[in-house]
Design an enzyme around this catalytic site. Structure first.
Site, PDB file in Angstrom:
ATOM      1  N   TYR A  46     -43.848 -32.165  25.802  1.00 33.22           N
ATOM      2  CA  TYR A  46     -43.119 -33.400  26.100  1.00 33.22           C
ATOM      3  C   TYR A  46     -42.166 -33.836  24.986  1.00 33.22           C
ATOM      4  CZ  TYR A  46     -46.748 -33.498  29.641  1.00 33.22           C
ATOM      5  OH  TYR A  46     -47.581 -33.168  30.675  1.00 33.22           O
ATOM      6  N   HIS A  54     -39.089 -39.512  28.691  1.00 29.86           N
ATOM      7  CA  HIS A  54     -40.277 -40.363  28.707  1.00 29.86           C
ATOM      8  C   HIS A  54     -40.878 -40.573  27.322  1.00 29.86           C
ATOM      9  CE1 HIS A  54     -42.165 -42.571  31.780  1.00 29.86           C
ATOM     10  NE2 HIS A  54     -43.191 -41.808  32.068  1.00 29.86           N
ATOM     11  N   PHE A  70     -51.709 -40.250  27.313  1.00 29.02           N
ATOM     12  CA  PHE A  70     -50.661 -39.971  28.286  1.00 29.02           C
ATOM     13  C   PHE A  70     -50.153 -41.312  28.839  1.00 29.02           C
ATOM     14  CE2 PHE A  70     -52.621 -35.865  27.876  1.00 29.02           C
ATOM     15  CZ  PHE A  70     -51.522 -35.028  27.815  1.00 29.02           C
ATOM     16  N   ASN A 126     -49.349 -42.994  31.593  1.00 29.96           N
ATOM     17  CA  ASN A 126     -49.875 -43.902  32.614  1.00 29.96           C
ATOM     18  C   ASN A 126     -51.130 -44.654  32.184  1.00 29.96           C
ATOM     19  OD1 ASN A 126     -47.761 -42.907  34.082  1.00 29.96           O
ATOM     20  ND2 ASN A 126     -48.996 -41.951  35.671  1.00 29.96           N
ATOM     21  N   ASP A 150     -39.009 -45.938  27.286  1.00 28.96           N
ATOM     22  CA  ASP A 150     -37.788 -45.491  27.949  1.00 28.96           C
ATOM     23  C   ASP A 150     -37.447 -46.357  29.155  1.00 28.96           C
ATOM     24  OD1 ASP A 150     -38.919 -43.549  30.542  1.00 28.96           O
ATOM     25  OD2 ASP A 150     -40.289 -44.080  28.934  1.00 28.96           O
ATOM     26  N   ASN A 172     -44.742 -47.161  34.370  1.00 30.82           N
ATOM     27  CA  ASN A 172     -46.210 -47.104  34.437  1.00 30.82           C
ATOM     28  C   ASN A 172     -46.904 -47.356  33.110  1.00 30.82           C
ATOM     29  OD1 ASN A 172     -46.327 -46.644  37.201  1.00 30.82           O
ATOM     30  ND2 ASN A 172     -46.169 -44.432  36.964  1.00 30.82           N
TER      31      ASN A 172
END
Length: 197
Positions: free
Chosen positions: A24, A29, A74, A76, A101, A122
């Site tokens: 990532y 994100h 993570f 969420n 973001d 989220n």
């Protein structure tokens, strides 16, 4: 209201949102993680403690002692880490700043808000739900709109920032850092006037 320092002596908590792992890195994100890296580079801070499902460290900004965090849950589930940190260190909600973001903003722009809804994000949604308040300061970092409305949102936000836009994006990360400093030293109104677009 804020009635002085908590027992650990922290004046603010600054949180950068993203997803952990090499997969990532430099994705849209992970703008919050990248902004946190910018803060660390500027302040000399190191996020060298893994506690409460987050990497944490600290720095001084002006006269304030600031706790820095990158949740490792993570995106969420960001609220899980943030709520644990807030509960343990007794950080008041009005002394939390979250960086993340925003696909409604062009790359290069940031937007500062005193409070508000999650706006479909989220990570901040989970933080709002678990802290039980929308009154959390946030700095949104533009990552550009989707190419078209039908484009898969997950695929888009987990995509890399285009190389040709990296310089502009990096400027925005620097402004996000400056906005954090401005909020802490001179208040959110001053930061909004200087950096919010």
């Amino acid at each position: 209201m804020f009635f002085g320092k908590n027992k650990f002596g922290y004046d603010y908590l600054v949180v950068g949102l993203g997803n952990p792992g090499l997969t990532y890195e430099k994705t849209r994100h992970n703008a919050g993680f990248l902004a946190m890296d910018n803060i660390c580079e500027s302040s000399g801070a190191v996020l060298n403690k893994n506690k409460f499902e987050a990497l944490i460290g600290e720095c001084n900004i002006g006269k304030s002692r600031v706790l820095l965090a990158k949740p490792q849950t993570f995106m969420n589930n960001s609220g899980r880490a943030v709520s644990k940190i807030v509960s343990f260190y007794k950080i008041p909600n009005n002394r939390i700043i979250v960086l993340f973001d925003d696909i409604s903003l062009d790359i290069g722009n940031i937007r500062i808000r005193r409070k508000g809804s999650a706006g479909g994000h989220n990570g901040i949604k989970d933080i709002i739900e678990l802290l039980g308040t929308e009154e959390i300061m946030r700095i949104k970092i533009g990552v550009d709109k989707k190419p078209n409305p039908e484009y898969d949102l997950k695929k888009y936000v987990l995509g890399k920032i285009p190389k040709e836009k990296w310089e502009t994006f990096n400027d925005a990360l620097g402004n996000a850092r400056k906005a954090v400093y401005e909020i802490i030293e001179n208040g959110i109104d001053s930061a909004m006037n200087k950096y919010s677009k």
